[in-house]
Design a protein around this motif. Sequence first.
Motif, PDB file in Angstrom:
ATOM      1  N   PHE A   1       0.820  -1.208   0.000  1.00  0.00           N
ATOM      2  CA  PHE A   1       0.000   0.000   0.000  1.00  0.00           C
ATOM      3  C   PHE A   1       0.853   1.258   0.000  1.00  0.00           C
ATOM      4  CE2 PHE A   1      -2.865   3.062   2.327  1.00  0.00           C
ATOM      5  CZ  PHE A   1      -3.686   3.299   1.232  1.00  0.00           C
ATOM      6  N   ALA A   2       1.940   1.265   0.777  1.00  0.00           N
ATOM      7  CA  ALA A   2       2.807   2.442   0.814  1.00  0.00           C
ATOM      8  C   ALA A   2       3.382   2.739  -0.569  1.00  0.00           C
ATOM      9  CB  ALA A   2       3.930   2.243   1.826  1.00  0.00           C
ATOM     10  N   GLU A   3       3.808   1.706  -1.260  1.00  0.00           N
ATOM     11  CA  GLU A   3       4.362   1.907  -2.601  1.00  0.00           C
ATOM     12  C   GLU A   3       3.291   2.388  -3.568  1.00  0.00           C
ATOM     13  OE1 GLU A   3       6.642  -0.666  -6.083  1.00  0.00           O
ATOM     14  OE2 GLU A   3       6.791  -1.301  -3.984  1.00  0.00           O
ATOM     15  N   ARG A   4       2.070   1.888  -3.410  1.00  0.00           N
ATOM     16  CA  ARG A   4       0.988   2.335  -4.291  1.00  0.00           C
ATOM     17  C   ARG A   4       0.650   3.806  -4.046  1.00  0.00           C
ATOM     18  NH1 ARG A   4      -1.097  -2.832  -2.902  1.00  0.00           N
ATOM     19  NH2 ARG A   4      -2.712  -1.935  -1.572  1.00  0.00           N
ATOM     20  N   LEU A   5       0.733   4.234  -2.791  1.00  0.00           N
ATOM     21  CA  LEU A   5       0.514   5.648  -2.498  1.00  0.00           C
ATOM     22  C   LEU A   5       1.553   6.520  -3.199  1.00  0.00           C
ATOM     23  CD1 LEU A   5      -0.287   5.689   1.343  1.00  0.00           C
ATOM     24  CD2 LEU A   5      -1.861   6.196  -0.531  1.00  0.00           C
ATOM     25  N   VAL A   6       2.805   6.120  -3.100  1.00  0.00           N
ATOM     26  CA  VAL A   6       3.885   6.892  -3.721  1.00  0.00           C
ATOM     27  C   VAL A   6       3.679   6.972  -5.233  1.00  0.00           C
ATOM     28  CG1 VAL A   6       6.362   6.969  -4.173  1.00  0.00           C
ATOM     29  CG2 VAL A   6       5.530   6.385  -1.888  1.00  0.00           C
ATOM     30  N   HIS A   7       3.339   5.847  -5.850  1.00  0.00           N
ATOM     31  CA  HIS A   7       3.123   5.840  -7.305  1.00  0.00           C
ATOM     32  C   HIS A   7       1.917   6.699  -7.684  1.00  0.00           C
ATOM     33  CE1 HIS A   7       6.252   3.212  -8.596  1.00  0.00           C
ATOM     34  NE2 HIS A   7       5.844   2.186  -7.872  1.00  0.00           N
ATOM     35  N   ALA A   8       0.866   6.671  -6.866  1.00  0.00           N
ATOM     36  CA  ALA A   8      -0.325   7.467  -7.177  1.00  0.00           C
ATOM     37  C   ALA A   8       0.015   8.954  -7.179  1.00  0.00           C
ATOM     38  CB  ALA A   8      -1.435   7.174  -6.167  1.00  0.00           C
TER      39      ALA A   8
ATOM     40  N   ARG B   1       2.240  20.209  -1.054  1.00  0.00           N
ATOM     41  CA  ARG B   1       2.443  21.288  -2.016  1.00  0.00           C
ATOM     42  C   ARG B   1       2.945  20.739  -3.347  1.00  0.00           C
ATOM     43  NH1 ARG B   1       2.098  26.304  -1.193  1.00  0.00           N
ATOM     44  NH2 ARG B   1       2.115  26.027   1.066  1.00  0.00           N
ATOM     45  N   ASP B   2       3.751  19.673  -3.278  1.00  0.00           N
ATOM     46  CA  ASP B   2       4.290  19.001  -4.453  1.00  0.00           C
ATOM     47  C   ASP B   2       4.077  17.497  -4.270  1.00  0.00           C
ATOM     48  OD1 ASP B   2       5.757  17.829  -6.481  1.00  0.00           O
ATOM     49  OD2 ASP B   2       7.569  19.017  -6.141  1.00  0.00           O
ATOM     50  N   PRO B   3       3.267  16.843  -5.109  1.00  0.00           N
ATOM     51  CA  PRO B   3       2.998  15.417  -4.908  1.00  0.00           C
ATOM     52  C   PRO B   3       4.236  14.536  -4.976  1.00  0.00           C
ATOM     53  CG  PRO B   3       2.116  16.188  -7.018  1.00  0.00           C
ATOM     54  CD  PRO B   3       2.514  17.398  -6.242  1.00  0.00           C
ATOM     55  N   ARG B   4       5.307  15.009  -5.576  1.00  0.00           N
ATOM     56  CA  ARG B   4       6.535  14.219  -5.599  1.00  0.00           C
ATOM     57  C   ARG B   4       7.117  14.053  -4.209  1.00  0.00           C
ATOM     58  NH1 ARG B   4       9.761  17.719  -9.925  1.00  0.00           N
ATOM     59  NH2 ARG B   4       8.888  19.281  -8.506  1.00  0.00           N
ATOM     60  N   ALA B   5       6.701  14.919  -3.280  1.00  0.00           N
ATOM     61  CA  ALA B   5       7.196  14.853  -1.903  1.00  0.00           C
ATOM     62  C   ALA B   5       6.632  13.666  -1.131  1.00  0.00           C
ATOM     63  CB  ALA B   5       6.872  16.145  -1.169  1.00  0.00           C
ATOM     64  N   ALA B   6       5.749  12.871  -1.754  1.00  0.00           N
ATOM     65  CA  ALA B   6       5.207  11.678  -1.093  1.00  0.00           C
ATOM     66  C   ALA B   6       6.206  10.532  -1.057  1.00  0.00           C
ATOM     67  CB  ALA B   6       3.931  11.222  -1.806  1.00  0.00           C
ATOM     68  N   ALA B   7       7.346  10.661  -1.716  1.00  0.00           N
ATOM     69  CA  ALA B   7       8.310   9.569  -1.814  1.00  0.00           C
ATOM     70  C   ALA B   7       8.694   8.945  -0.473  1.00  0.00           C
ATOM     71  CB  ALA B   7       9.566  10.040  -2.559  1.00  0.00           C
ATOM     72  N   PRO B   8       8.844   9.713   0.627  1.00  0.00           N
ATOM     73  CA  PRO B   8       9.221   9.094   1.903  1.00  0.00           C
ATOM     74  C   PRO B   8       8.198   8.094   2.438  1.00  0.00           C
ATOM     75  CG  PRO B   8       9.636  11.466   1.967  1.00  0.00           C
ATOM     76  CD  PRO B   8       8.854  11.190   0.721  1.00  0.00           C
TER      77      PRO B   8
ATOM     78  N   ALA C   1       5.387   1.950   7.454  1.00  0.00           N
ATOM     79  CA  ALA C   1       4.444   0.839   7.621  1.00  0.00           C
ATOM     80  C   ALA C   1       3.039   1.408   7.775  1.00  0.00           C
ATOM     81  CB  ALA C   1       4.816   0.009   8.837  1.00  0.00           C
ATOM     82  N   MET C   2       2.131   0.999   6.909  1.00  0.00           N
ATOM     83  CA  MET C   2       0.769   1.503   6.937  1.00  0.00           C
ATOM     84  C   MET C   2      -0.126   0.614   7.812  1.00  0.00           C
ATOM     85  SD  MET C   2       0.762   4.257   5.166  1.00  0.00           S
ATOM     86  CE  MET C   2       2.107   5.070   4.288  1.00  0.00           C
TER      87      MET C   2
ATOM     88  N   THR D   1       0.965   3.431  14.854  1.00  0.00           N
ATOM     89  CA  THR D   1       1.931   4.540  14.816  1.00  0.00           C
ATOM     90  C   THR D   1       2.118   5.100  13.413  1.00  0.00           C
ATOM     91  OG1 THR D   1       3.823   3.036  14.537  1.00  0.00           O
ATOM     92  CG2 THR D   1       3.180   3.597  16.798  1.00  0.00           C
ATOM     93  N   THR D   2       1.223   4.773  12.494  1.00  0.00           N
ATOM     94  CA  THR D   2       1.394   5.211  11.108  1.00  0.00           C
ATOM     95  C   THR D   2       1.404   6.737  10.994  1.00  0.00           C
ATOM     96  OG1 THR D   2       0.474   3.197  10.139  1.00  0.00           O
ATOM     97  CG2 THR D   2       0.378   5.183   8.807  1.00  0.00           C
ATOM     98  N   TYR D   3       0.533   7.414  11.734  1.00  0.00           N
ATOM     99  CA  TYR D   3       0.544   8.882  11.675  1.00  0.00           C
ATOM    100  C   TYR D   3       1.886   9.435  12.123  1.00  0.00           C
ATOM    101  CZ  TYR D   3      -0.142  13.732  12.972  1.00  0.00           C
ATOM    102  OH  TYR D   3       0.022  15.083  13.090  1.00  0.00           O
ATOM    103  N   ALA D   4       2.345   8.993  13.272  1.00  0.00           N
ATOM    104  CA  ALA D   4       3.610   9.498  13.817  1.00  0.00           C
ATOM    105  C   ALA D   4       4.777   9.138  12.904  1.00  0.00           C
ATOM    106  CB  ALA D   4       3.838   8.935  15.216  1.00  0.00           C
ATOM    107  N   ASP D   5       4.756   7.921  12.369  1.00  0.00           N
ATOM    108  CA  ASP D   5       5.843   7.486  11.489  1.00  0.00           C
ATOM    109  C   ASP D   5       5.847   8.278  10.176  1.00  0.00           C
ATOM    110  OD1 ASP D   5       6.476   5.623  13.417  1.00  0.00           O
ATOM    111  OD2 ASP D   5       5.459   3.967  12.405  1.00  0.00           O
ATOM    112  N   THR D   6       4.665   8.557   9.657  1.00  0.00           N
ATOM    113  CA  THR D   6       4.564   9.329   8.417  1.00  0.00           C
ATOM    114  C   THR D   6       5.049  10.757   8.630  1.00  0.00           C
ATOM    115  OG1 THR D   6       2.678   8.007   7.659  1.00  0.00           O
ATOM    116  CG2 THR D   6       2.993  10.157   6.622  1.00  0.00           C
ATOM    117  N   ARG D   7       4.612  11.352   9.711  1.00  0.00           N
ATOM    118  CA  ARG D   7       5.049  12.718  10.004  1.00  0.00           C
ATOM    119  C   ARG D   7       6.564  12.778  10.156  1.00  0.00           C
ATOM    120  NH1 ARG D   7       2.008  17.079  12.222  1.00  0.00           N
ATOM    121  NH2 ARG D   7       3.424  18.793  12.736  1.00  0.00           N
TER     122      ARG D   7
END
Length: 221
Positions: free
Chosen positions: A88-95, A152-159, A164-165, A169-175
Motif C-alpha cells: 500500500f505504501a508503494e501504491r501511495l507513492v506511485h499514485a 504542495r508538491d505530490p513528488r514529496a510523497a516519496a518518503p 508501515a501503513m 503509529t502510522t501517523y507518527a511514522d509518516t510525520r
Amino acid sequence: MSARALVVAKVPVPGQAKTRLGADIGMTRAAEVAAAALLDTLAACTEAFGAERCHLALAGDLAEGVLHAEIEAALAGWTVRPQRGDGFAERLVHAHADLASAGPGPVVQVGMDTPQVTPELLLRAVAALDAGRHDAVLGPAEDGGWWVLALRDPRAAAPLRDVAMSTATTYADTRRALEATGMLVATTTTVRDVDTLPDAEAVATSAPGSRFARTWAGVRP
C-alpha cells in the motif's frame, strides 16, 4: 495554483473490501458499506475541487464491485488510473507520482474509509497547507493512522515508501518521515476511520445525511 484531489481506493468487491466489518455483518453487506463510503468521498471531492481536478487511483476492476454503475456515474469528469506497486505504501507513492506527471500543483489525498469527510474538511487541509507556507498537511485518524495528506508538491510523497501503513503509529511514522526530508508539516482535523462495527456506528451517527449512514441503517446487525 488550485489544489487537486487524489482518492486512493479499492473496488468494493465482497470478500475484499471492509473484511473486518464483514466478519460481523457479512461480506456482501460490508462491500455495500464500502461502496457507500466511496460514493460519499467522491461527492465531497467533486464539490470541493470540481470533477476536472479530481483523480482516483483504483485497485481492481470497477465492473466487479457492487454499485459499480453508480460509482462510474459519480466519476464523470474524473481522471482514473490503476494503482501500481506491491504494498500500500508503494501504491501511495506511485499514485502521487502519476499525479505529478500530469502537471504541477498541490494535492489533497484521501482514502475511502472516512465517509464523513466534507468539502469543508478537505478545503481546511488546503488552507493549512497555505498557512505559514507548509510543505505538507497531515490529518490524524483516531486509530493512530491518518486520513488525509495534503502536499504542495505530490513528488514529496516519496518518503511514504518506507512507512508501515495500517499500524497504531502510522501517523507518527509518516510525520517523522516527511519532516526528516526538511518538510514543514501542519496538522489538521482528527477523524475516525471506518474499520469495525463500532466505527461504523459512530461515523453513521456523526454524518446522518450521508449515503454511508443510509446504507448502514439498512445492513447493521
